[in-house]
Design a protein around this motif. Structure first.
Motif, PDB file in Angstrom:
ATOM      1  N   SER A  73       0.853  -1.222   0.189  1.00  0.00           N
ATOM      2  CA  SER A  73       0.147  -0.056   0.056  1.00  0.00           C
ATOM      3  C   SER A  73       0.967   1.319   0.050  1.00  0.00           C
ATOM      4  O   SER A  73       0.709   2.033  -0.635  1.00  0.00           O
ATOM      5  N   TYR A 112       2.943   1.773  -3.486  1.00  0.00           N
ATOM      6  CA  TYR A 112       2.280   2.188  -4.674  1.00  0.00           C
ATOM      7  C   TYR A 112       1.130   3.463  -4.414  1.00  0.00           C
ATOM      8  O   TYR A 112       0.574   4.147  -5.159  1.00  0.00           O
ATOM      9  N   GLY A 113       1.242   3.796  -2.853  1.00  0.00           N
ATOM     10  CA  GLY A 113       0.368   4.950  -2.456  1.00  0.00           C
ATOM     11  C   GLY A 113      -1.105   4.907  -2.629  1.00  0.00           C
ATOM     12  O   GLY A 113      -2.036   5.526  -3.274  1.00  0.00           O
ATOM     13  N   VAL A 114      -1.491   3.279  -2.478  1.00  0.00           N
ATOM     14  CA  VAL A 114      -2.722   2.857  -2.566  1.00  0.00           C
ATOM     15  C   VAL A 114      -3.410   2.780  -1.359  1.00  0.00           C
ATOM     16  O   VAL A 114      -3.273   1.828  -0.715  1.00  0.00           O
ATOM     17  N   LYS A 115      -4.775   3.386  -1.034  1.00  0.00           N
ATOM     18  CA  LYS A 115      -5.624   3.144   0.025  1.00  0.00           C
ATOM     19  C   LYS A 115      -7.008   2.997  -0.338  1.00  0.00           C
ATOM     20  O   LYS A 115      -7.868   2.617   0.454  1.00  0.00           O
ATOM     21  N   THR A 116      -7.542   3.434  -1.607  1.00  0.00           N
ATOM     22  CA  THR A 116      -8.614   3.233  -2.054  1.00  0.00           C
ATOM     23  C   THR A 116      -8.722   2.333  -3.505  1.00  0.00           C
ATOM     24  O   THR A 116      -7.623   2.106  -4.008  1.00  0.00           O
ATOM     25  N   SER A 143     -10.046   3.075  -6.204  1.00  0.00           N
ATOM     26  CA  SER A 143     -10.045   4.029  -7.361  1.00  0.00           C
ATOM     27  C   SER A 143      -8.502   4.258  -7.408  1.00  0.00           C
ATOM     28  O   SER A 143      -7.806   4.289  -8.612  1.00  0.00           O
ATOM     29  N   GLU A 144      -7.592   4.369  -6.460  1.00  0.00           N
ATOM     30  CA  GLU A 144      -6.314   4.497  -6.539  1.00  0.00           C
ATOM     31  C   GLU A 144      -5.325   3.219  -6.983  1.00  0.00           C
ATOM     32  O   GLU A 144      -4.572   3.078  -7.899  1.00  0.00           O
ATOM     33  N   ALA A 177      -6.221   2.914 -11.058  1.00  0.00           N
ATOM     34  CA  ALA A 177      -5.441   3.771 -11.675  1.00  0.00           C
ATOM     35  C   ALA A 177      -4.012   3.213 -11.798  1.00  0.00           C
ATOM     36  O   ALA A 177      -3.224   3.601 -12.907  1.00  0.00           O
ATOM     37  N   GLN A 178      -3.537   2.338 -11.007  1.00  0.00           N
ATOM     38  CA  GLN A 178      -2.129   1.617 -11.174  1.00  0.00           C
ATOM     39  C   GLN A 178      -2.390   0.180 -11.579  1.00  0.00           C
ATOM     40  O   GLN A 178      -1.574  -0.655 -11.492  1.00  0.00           O
ATOM     41  N   TYR A 235     -15.111   1.196 -11.901  1.00  0.00           N
ATOM     42  CA  TYR A 235     -13.886   1.674 -11.885  1.00  0.00           C
ATOM     43  C   TYR A 235     -13.133   2.060 -12.838  1.00  0.00           C
ATOM     44  O   TYR A 235     -11.964   1.269 -13.184  1.00  0.00           O
ATOM     45  N   ASP A 265     -14.503   3.290  -2.786  1.00  0.00           N
ATOM     46  CA  ASP A 265     -15.043   4.826  -2.816  1.00  0.00           C
ATOM     47  C   ASP A 265     -16.085   4.971  -3.794  1.00  0.00           C
ATOM     48  O   ASP A 265     -16.796   6.128  -3.635  1.00  0.00           O
TER      49      ASP A 265
END
Length: 289
Positions: free
Chosen positions: A130, A133-137, A139-140, A143-144, A170, A218
């Protein structure tokens, strides 16, 4: 006269063929719930035959419709989307009422009271993944997605409340890879770094035990998944005591409770029957020792 009353009382505790056939699907929570249903009914004097670990939803539903089993635990969201193929909604009471009405009309099956727990599907990552990759949702994650490998049950690739539905909700994302795997292997493979995202259920004990990051839904895609016994009307008519016996269990089953019980089996490798009996005894739901 006494003999007649005795015969009537005995008939009340007999299933269609002399037993109540309790089924379940093929994962930890279902094993525990199936054992709970069986134990509660046995405690009330019903003869029970266990037919647990039947397989996925289509197999369990077919067994119920054909009379191979008399009841099993099912989830409202699964019934709505997978069995009835109706549109998703996030309103718990609306989903329950919709599936209860439709099952009665289409299949002559009865939904008993639903538990508070909401075992909705979810996506999880390790804290390390997490953060990387900066992922917490979700949607995020979407995106990746082209950089990410997801692991989950094989049916997740085809279910409307699985990958196809997620891709519609999504931005039609494309994963680097989806690994179909037995539910019991998902978390170890995620921890070992062979996958970046795992399909989870919100009552899985490993989420807390492994300190995983639950990705926020989300877009509110996943519908509610309350669990309840689904029973053949024929069985219930002949055995009305089934309702009271199983409805008494429903309020005890919360997300926190099921996370703990699931991990006793999946994490600590205890037998589902042992865990189920211990819980029922602690909650005063078994009269017999």
């Amino acid at each position: 006269m006494l003999a007649m009353l005795t015969a009537i009382a005995c008939d009340r505790n007999q299933g269609v063929d002399g037993t109540i056939k309790v089924g379940s699907k093929d994962f930890t929570e279902q094993f525990i719930l199936g054992e709970m249903y069986a134990l509660v009914l046995e405690d009330q004097g019903f003869p029970v035959e266990r037919k647990l670990n039947l397989g996925g939803t289509p197999v369990a539903q077919a067994a119920l419709e054909s009379g191979q089993i008399d009841l099993y635990p099912e989830y409202t969201g699964t019934a709505l989307l997978t069995v009835l193929k109706l549109p998703a909604t996030s309103n718990q009471q609306q989903v329950y009422q919709t599936v209860a009405d439709a099952y009665q009309q289409k299949f002559n099956l009865v939904w008993l009271e639903a538990a508070p727990l909401n075992n909705t599907q979810a996506l999880v990552m390790t804290k390390k993944g997490s953060g990387k990759y900066g992922v917490k949702t979700i949607s995020e994650m979407a995106a990746q997605a082209s950089e990410l490998t997801m692991i989950g049950p094989p049916e997740f690739e085809a279910r409307e409340d699985g990958l196809p539905g997620l891709q519609k909700a999504y931005s039609d994302f494309k994963l680097k890879q989806f690994i179909p795997a037995d539910p019991g292997l998902r978390y170890q493979i995620l921890k070992d770094g062979q996958a970046d995202v795992a399909v989870a259920f919100s009552t899985d004990g490993e989420i807390n035990a492994f300190e995983l990051v639950l990705l926020a839904d989300d877009q509110n895609f996943f519908p509610p998944y309350q669990v309840a016994p689904v029973v053949r009307q024929e069985t219930l008519t002949k055995n009305p005591g089934i309702s009271n016996a199983l409805n008494a269990l429903a309020p005890k089953l919360t997300n926190e409770t099921m996370q703990r019980l699931n991990y006793e089996v999946s994490g600590k490798k205890r037998e589902p029957a042992e865990v189920a009996k211990e819980f029922l005894a602690q909650e005063g739901l078994l009269k017999k020792p």
